[in-house]
Design a protein around this motif. Structure first.
Motif, mmCIF file in Angstrom:
data_model
loop_
_atom_site.group_PDB
_atom_site.id
_atom_site.type_symbol
_atom_site.label_atom_id
_atom_site.label_comp_id
_atom_site.label_asym_id
_atom_site.label_seq_id
_atom_site.Cartn_x
_atom_site.Cartn_y
_atom_site.Cartn_z
ATOM 1 N N ALA A 49 0.831 -1.207 0.000
ATOM 2 C CA ALA A 49 0.000 0.000 0.000
ATOM 3 C C ALA A 49 0.863 1.254 0.000
ATOM 4 O O ALA A 49 0.587 2.207 -0.739
ATOM 5 N N GLU A 50 1.911 1.246 0.824
ATOM 6 C CA GLU A 50 2.799 2.404 0.892
ATOM 7 C C GLU A 50 3.465 2.666 -0.451
ATOM 8 O O GLU A 50 3.698 3.820 -0.824
ATOM 9 N N GLU A 51 3.759 1.599 -1.193
ATOM 10 C CA GLU A 51 4.338 1.754 -2.528
ATOM 11 C C GLU A 51 3.356 2.406 -3.493
ATOM 12 O O GLU A 51 3.745 2.919 -4.525
ATOM 13 N N HIS A 52 2.069 2.371 -3.133
ATOM 14 C CA HIS A 52 1.033 3.008 -3.950
ATOM 15 C C HIS A 52 0.577 4.350 -3.354
ATOM 16 O O HIS A 52 -0.482 4.866 -3.712
ATOM 17 N N GLY A 53 1.347 4.884 -2.396
ATOM 18 C CA GLY A 53 1.058 6.198 -1.843
ATOM 19 C C GLY A 53 -0.032 6.250 -0.798
ATOM 20 O O GLY A 53 -0.626 7.294 -0.577
ATOM 21 N N VAL A 54 -0.300 5.131 -0.135
ATOM 22 C CA VAL A 54 -1.326 5.088 0.903
ATOM 23 C C VAL A 54 -0.633 4.814 2.240
ATOM 24 O O VAL A 54 0.189 3.911 2.339
ATOM 25 N N THR A 55 -0.980 5.605 3.263
ATOM 26 C CA THR A 55 -0.354 5.440 4.578
ATOM 27 C C THR A 55 -0.993 4.286 5.351
ATOM 28 O O THR A 55 -2.085 3.821 5.005
ATOM 29 N N ILE A 56 -0.332 3.868 6.413
ATOM 30 C CA ILE A 56 -0.853 2.778 7.243
ATOM 31 C C ILE A 56 -2.213 3.138 7.853
ATOM 32 O O ILE A 56 -3.141 2.339 7.790
ATOM 33 N N PRO A 57 -2.395 4.336 8.429
ATOM 34 C CA PRO A 57 -3.738 4.672 8.929
ATOM 35 C C PRO A 57 -4.798 4.667 7.816
ATOM 36 O O PRO A 57 -5.935 4.249 8.041
ATOM 37 N N GLN A 58 -4.419 5.091 6.619
ATOM 38 C CA GLN A 58 -5.358 5.042 5.496
ATOM 39 C C GLN A 58 -5.698 3.602 5.133
ATOM 40 O O GLN A 58 -6.856 3.296 4.845
ATOM 41 N N VAL A 59 -4.704 2.723 5.180
ATOM 42 C CA VAL A 59 -4.945 1.304 4.910
ATOM 43 C C VAL A 59 -5.917 0.737 5.937
ATOM 44 O O VAL A 59 -6.826 -0.028 5.595
ATOM 45 N N ARG A 60 -5.744 1.122 7.199
ATOM 46 C CA ARG A 60 -6.647 0.647 8.248
ATOM 47 C C ARG A 60 -8.077 1.103 7.985
ATOM 48 O O ARG A 60 -9.025 0.326 8.152
ATOM 49 N N VAL A 61 -8.258 2.354 7.580
ATOM 50 C CA VAL A 61 -9.599 2.863 7.283
ATOM 51 C C VAL A 61 -10.185 2.116 6.085
ATOM 52 O O VAL A 61 -11.326 1.648 6.139
ATOM 53 N N ILE A 62 -9.404 1.984 5.020
ATOM 54 C CA ILE A 62 -9.879 1.260 3.834
ATOM 55 C C ILE A 62 -10.261 -0.168 4.212
ATOM 56 O O ILE A 62 -11.308 -0.668 3.793
ATOM 57 N N GLY A 63 -9.429 -0.821 5.021
ATOM 58 C CA GLY A 63 -9.712 -2.193 5.436
ATOM 59 C C GLY A 63 -11.005 -2.313 6.213
ATOM 60 O O GLY A 63 -11.794 -3.241 6.002
ATOM 61 N N ASP A 64 -11.249 -1.359 7.096
ATOM 62 C CA ASP A 64 -12.479 -1.419 7.887
ATOM 63 C C ASP A 64 -13.705 -1.129 7.022
ATOM 64 O O ASP A 64 -14.740 -1.781 7.183
ATOM 65 N N VAL A 65 -13.582 -0.194 6.104
ATOM 66 C CA VAL A 65 -14.700 0.078 5.189
ATOM 67 C C VAL A 65 -14.944 -1.152 4.321
ATOM 68 O O VAL A 65 -16.088 -1.563 4.115
ATOM 69 N N PHE A 66 -13.876 -1.765 3.837
ATOM 70 C CA PHE A 66 -14.000 -2.985 3.030
ATOM 71 C C PHE A 66 -14.720 -4.078 3.816
ATOM 72 O O PHE A 66 -15.620 -4.739 3.298
ATOM 73 N N ALA A 67 -14.352 -4.241 5.077
ATOM 74 C CA ALA A 67 -14.945 -5.291 5.914
ATOM 75 C C ALA A 67 -16.428 -5.062 6.170
ATOM 76 O O ALA A 67 -17.196 -6.019 6.271
ATOM 77 N N HIS A 68 -16.834 -3.806 6.289
ATOM 78 C CA HIS A 68 -18.222 -3.492 6.640
ATOM 79 C C HIS A 68 -19.075 -3.018 5.467
ATOM 80 O O HIS A 68 -20.257 -2.781 5.645
ATOM 81 N N LYS A 69 -18.474 -2.844 4.312
ATOM 82 C CA LYS A 69 -19.159 -2.380 3.093
ATOM 83 C C LYS A 69 -19.603 -0.926 3.195
ATOM 84 O O LYS A 69 -19.289 -0.131 2.350
ATOM 85 N N THR A 70 -20.362 -0.581 4.215
ATOM 86 C CA THR A 70 -20.804 0.796 4.450
ATOM 87 C C THR A 70 -20.696 1.048 5.948
ATOM 88 O O THR A 70 -21.131 0.229 6.747
ATOM 89 N N VAL A 71 -20.121 2.194 6.306
ATOM 90 C CA VAL A 71 -19.888 2.482 7.720
ATOM 91 C C VAL A 71 -19.885 3.997 7.921
ATOM 92 O O VAL A 71 -19.600 4.757 6.998
ATOM 93 N N SER A 72 -20.214 4.416 9.134
ATOM 94 C CA SER A 72 -20.194 5.848 9.464
ATOM 95 C C SER A 72 -18.820 6.231 10.021
ATOM 96 O O SER A 72 -18.038 5.364 10.429
#
Length: 167
Positions: A26-49
């Motif tokens: 992810a970092e090689e694609h310009g995404v930070t670790i906290p951003q990866v965590r957010v993306i991962g959680d959104v991916f896991a829940h499909k839709t989230v607040s």
């Protein structure tokens, strides 16, 4: 209990290794670790607040909100009004990112584990595979006994009802 501790620590160690591999990619694609965590959680829940993301990730709402806004500007996430309460917003993956994740996450994880497995002989690989089949089948059985829903993990577990691998 020592066996359980060893297995738990081993699974955690392997999980951390695969997560580090994903983070590096992810970092090689310009995404930070906290951003990866957010993306991962959104991916896991499909839709989230934002509120739910901050609770899930144990981050402040303002931090999560800032990360979400950056990811929206990069075209990774989308924000839509919540249909039940217009004061709230639902966060989900952009269609482009959802497709990329579906195609690439398993490949990246598998690539990391293939590299590890290649350090073992074919016989050792078969032993590891059989051990994992047994462990996952037992976990699935225990979840059923405890009334826990294991279906959300079915893509990961890829085992039939009798514990045999699906082909």
């Amino acid at each position: 209990m020592d066996k359980a501790r060893f297995i738990g620590e081993s699974v955690d160690f392997i999980h951390r290794y695969t997560m580090k591999s994903l983070q590096k990619e992810a970092e090689e694609h310009g995404v930070t670790i906290p951003q990866v965590r957010v993306i991962g959680d959104v991916f896991a829940h499909k839709t989230v607040s934002i509120k739910q993301l901050s609770q899930n990730l144990k981050m402040t709402q303002s931090t999560v909100s800032d990360i979400v806004e950056r990811l929206i500007s990069k075209g990774f996430l989308i924000k839509t009004p919540n249909p039940k309460d217009k004061r709230l917003a639902d966060i989900s993956l952009s269609e482009r990112l959802a497709e990329e994740i579906d195609e690439n996450v398993a490949e990246i994880t598998n690539k990391a584990l293939v590299g590890v497995l290649n350090l073992l002989t074919p016989n050792e690989q078969a032993i590891v595979e059989k051990g994992m089949e047994l462990l996952v089948s037992a976990v699935k059985e225990k979840m059923e006994v405890e009334g826990l829903d294991h279906r959300e993990f079915i893509d990961i577990l890829f085992f039939s009802e009798k514990g045999n691998r699906k082909k």
